[in-house]
Write an enzyme that holds these catalytic residues in place. Sequence first.
Site, PDB file in Angstrom:
ATOM      1  N   CYS A 149      18.060  -1.627 -49.380  1.00 19.89           N
ATOM      2  CA  CYS A 149      17.278  -2.719 -49.987  1.00 19.89           C
ATOM      3  C   CYS A 149      17.422  -4.049 -49.253  1.00 19.89           C
ATOM      4  CB  CYS A 149      17.645  -2.900 -51.455  1.00 19.89           C
ATOM      5  SG  CYS A 149      19.314  -3.538 -51.743  1.00 19.89           S
ATOM      6  N   CYS A 155      17.184  -2.040 -56.214  1.00 16.65           N
ATOM      7  CA  CYS A 155      17.483  -1.054 -55.172  1.00 16.65           C
ATOM      8  C   CYS A 155      17.259   0.368 -55.676  1.00 16.65           C
ATOM      9  CB  CYS A 155      18.923  -1.216 -54.680  1.00 16.65           C
ATOM     10  SG  CYS A 155      19.305  -0.146 -53.271  1.00 16.65           S
ATOM     11  N   CYS A 212      23.753  -4.893 -53.580  1.00 15.38           N
ATOM     12  CA  CYS A 212      22.314  -4.570 -53.542  1.00 15.38           C
ATOM     13  C   CYS A 212      21.515  -5.566 -54.371  1.00 15.38           C
ATOM     14  CB  CYS A 212      22.077  -3.184 -54.161  1.00 15.38           C
ATOM     15  SG  CYS A 212      22.914  -1.819 -53.393  1.00 15.38           S
ATOM     16  N   CYS A 255      23.538  -3.719 -48.537  1.00 14.78           N
ATOM     17  CA  CYS A 255      22.954  -2.382 -48.575  1.00 14.78           C
ATOM     18  C   CYS A 255      21.914  -2.261 -47.457  1.00 14.78           C
ATOM     19  CB  CYS A 255      22.285  -2.177 -49.933  1.00 14.78           C
ATOM     20  SG  CYS A 255      21.322  -0.659 -50.104  1.00 14.78           S
TER      21      CYS A 255
END
Length: 190
Positions: free
Chosen positions: A73, A43, A39, A70
């Site tokens: 994000c 995030c 991420c 992810c």
Amino acid sequence: MVEVRDEELFDKVYAAILARSDRYDGIYYSAIKTTGIYCRPSCRSRTPKPENVIVYASTHEAERSGYRACKRCQPNKQELINPDADIAERVTRYIYAHYREPLTLERIASTLSISPYHMQRVYRRVTETTPAQQLQHVRIEHAKEQLKMSDSSIQDVALIVGFKSVSHFISVFQKRTGVTPQQYRKGDIT
């Protein structure tokens, strides 16, 4: 591998994760061992425990290590990066790619088509370090690998990682690690 191993830097990036700050977005990426996902530090997903986090300097390295982006994000989408973070990321990538060469602010800035002053100021604001400090960090990390993995002389290691002088290399190495390169190689680490 461009996994970030510096504890102080890890602590700063992890603090950004806790605060959900975008300060390191586009510069560092947090990979979570338990989920297999990486991420942006900002995030909004559940905050991972620090022992489950690995920090990477690029999305490519996180993916090469087996992590996937992810969906929340979208760290692999570059258009979400702010301009200052983009400059800092480009400087960091350039340093990692050219750390063996004699680098100056002027050379890095010229390659990125920005002024040295602006680049230095932005890099320091975004990463809380200077390009010169980052270059030293990268060189010392590579020197550690060379010292552990090869039988090259200390002088050869210094030259391989981009130091012009052995005495300067030994001085910087000792200042950053607390031991001389020879002690590090022998495992005399306190």
